[in-house]
Design an enzyme around this catalytic site. Structure first.
Site, mmCIF file in Angstrom:
data_model
loop_
_atom_site.group_PDB
_atom_site.id
_atom_site.type_symbol
_atom_site.label_atom_id
_atom_site.label_comp_id
_atom_site.label_asym_id
_atom_site.label_seq_id
_atom_site.Cartn_x
_atom_site.Cartn_y
_atom_site.Cartn_z
ATOM 1 N N CYS A 31 0.816 -1.221 0.000
ATOM 2 C CA CYS A 31 0.000 0.000 0.000
ATOM 3 C C CYS A 31 0.847 1.268 0.000
ATOM 4 O O CYS A 31 1.665 1.474 0.907
ATOM 5 C CB CYS A 31 -0.910 -0.013 1.226
ATOM 6 S SG CYS A 31 -1.864 1.502 1.437
ATOM 7 N N TYR A 45 -5.359 5.848 -9.288
ATOM 8 C CA TYR A 45 -6.539 5.039 -8.935
ATOM 9 C C TYR A 45 -7.758 5.489 -9.739
ATOM 10 O O TYR A 45 -8.563 4.661 -10.196
ATOM 11 C CB TYR A 45 -6.819 5.137 -7.437
ATOM 12 C CG TYR A 45 -5.848 4.340 -6.611
ATOM 13 C CD1 TYR A 45 -6.113 3.017 -6.281
ATOM 14 C CD2 TYR A 45 -4.649 4.901 -6.174
ATOM 15 C CE1 TYR A 45 -5.215 2.272 -5.532
ATOM 16 C CE2 TYR A 45 -3.744 4.173 -5.434
ATOM 17 C CZ TYR A 45 -4.029 2.857 -5.115
ATOM 18 O OH TYR A 45 -3.124 2.120 -4.385
#
Length: 354
Positions: A45, A183
């Protein structure tokens, strides 16, 4: 960071569910005390990575223990969750300190009625088992400024008072266009929104290329939180965002200044030694089944390119300003050699079984 099913709208980062602060004076209820808190992260992440970077550079490894989840989330009651497994060093399927299998247990310990998303990083109060914060931005700020005598000797000033306004301004546009932009590109539900998001990604990369052509770091003459907020996206760009998220107008390696800047930081203690490419590839390619239904994990690019000469020293400045590099990585946090991170992940990264 949460694993996302293919959305019907552009992806937006959820606000932190919990945002208690740990400070030197305990003014918000929690005092910086060595051994009291556990930082739960995924090495895949980018949002968690910036907190790991801060912890490492400030020398807080002994003060704040680290728990690493499996990069491939487990489906629990229909939703993906960050869990502990043997393949990331846990004892069986539980974290050895907190005794939990899934990070959501710390959320529920804090609020039994909580039904929102569960993301990393998470800072947990060990005595109570309660999640205190999943606010990655504030966690990194507080680790950089609020741990007083508990930071290592020679720790850098990552958030200098005189530069905070510029650091935050630069970080804001990098977040909007690039950190979150990749994203928004990858999860775009239609062509129009993909085109808009991916254009912003490369407009920002172009602007950063220009900014970093004549200066070694984003703000000032040494590493600051601005660099820690940008770099986790850059180190993942060619490995996953370029292909998996369709951000493929150019690769990072095609930007001379940005690629050299990224390598300069990778070769700086605290950056490369907290980066695990196999975890990164395993998470993105295994979890996002909406647009990679086979779960096949891409092998490249060869990570050894990160060790090539960068030449950024000629621009002046120094990584830690008046400070010094962090010491060796703690034995239980050392990663596999970079040369071993280019092999296929294969079935070793199948979805954990509940």
């Amino acid at each position: 960071m949460r694993a996302n099913k293919l959305p019907t709208e552009e992806i937006e980062r959820e606000p932190a569910a919990f945002a208690d602060r740990v400070t030197a004076d305990g003014r918000f209820g929690f005092t910086a005390e060595p051994g009291r808190y556990r930082l739960i992260v995924s090495r895949a992440c980018p949002w968690a990575h910036r907190v790991v970077l801060t912890r490492r550079l400030m020398g807080l490894e002994e003060a704040v223990s680290l728990a690493v989840t499996d990069p491939v989330q487990e489906i629990i009651e229909g939703d993906p969750h960050w869990v502990f497994t043997e393949r990331t060093g846990s004892l069986g399927d539980k974290d050895p300190v907190l005794g939990i299998h899934a990070l959501r247990e710390a959320y529920l310990a804090r609020d039994p009625e909580y039904d929102g998303g569960v993301g990393v990083p998470g800072l947990v109060d060990i005595p109570s088992g309660h999640l205190l914060s999943n606010d990655y931005n504030q966690l990194s700020v507080d680790m950089a400024t609020e741990w007083g005598s508990h930071v290592r000797e020679g720790a850098p000033d990552l958030y200098p008072a005189a530069l905070r306004e510029e650091i935050d301004a630069v970080s804001a546009v990098v977040y909007q266009d690039l950190n979150n932009g990749v994203y928004r590109s990858g999860f775009a539900p239609d062509q129009r929104r993909y085109d808009r998001a991916v254009a912003a990604v490369f407009d920002r990369l172009d602007a950063l290329e220009e900014r970093l052509t004549g200066r070694r770091y984003l703000v000032g003459d040494h590493i600051t939180l601005a660099d820690l907020r940008l770099w986790p996206t850059l180190v993942r760009f060619d490995a996953v965002y370029h292909g998996h998220f369709k951000c493929n107008r150019r690769k990072l390696v095609e930007y001379p200044a940005l690629w050299a800047y990224a390598r300069d930081l990778y070769q700086t203690p605290g950056f490369g030694d907290t980066t695990e490419f196999e975890h990164i590839r395993a998470h993105y390619y295994r979890v996002h089944t909406a647009f990679n239904p086979t779960g096949v994990i891409a092998i490249g690019p060869d990570p050894r390119g990160w060790l090539t000469e960068h030449g950024r020293e000629t621009l002046g400045g120094s990584p830690f300003g008046e400070g010094t590099p962090p010491g060796p990585v703690p034995t239980d946090e050392r990663l596999r050699p970079l040369a071993e991170q280019d092999r296929p992940a294969g079935d070793d990264w199948s979805v954990p079984k509940s």
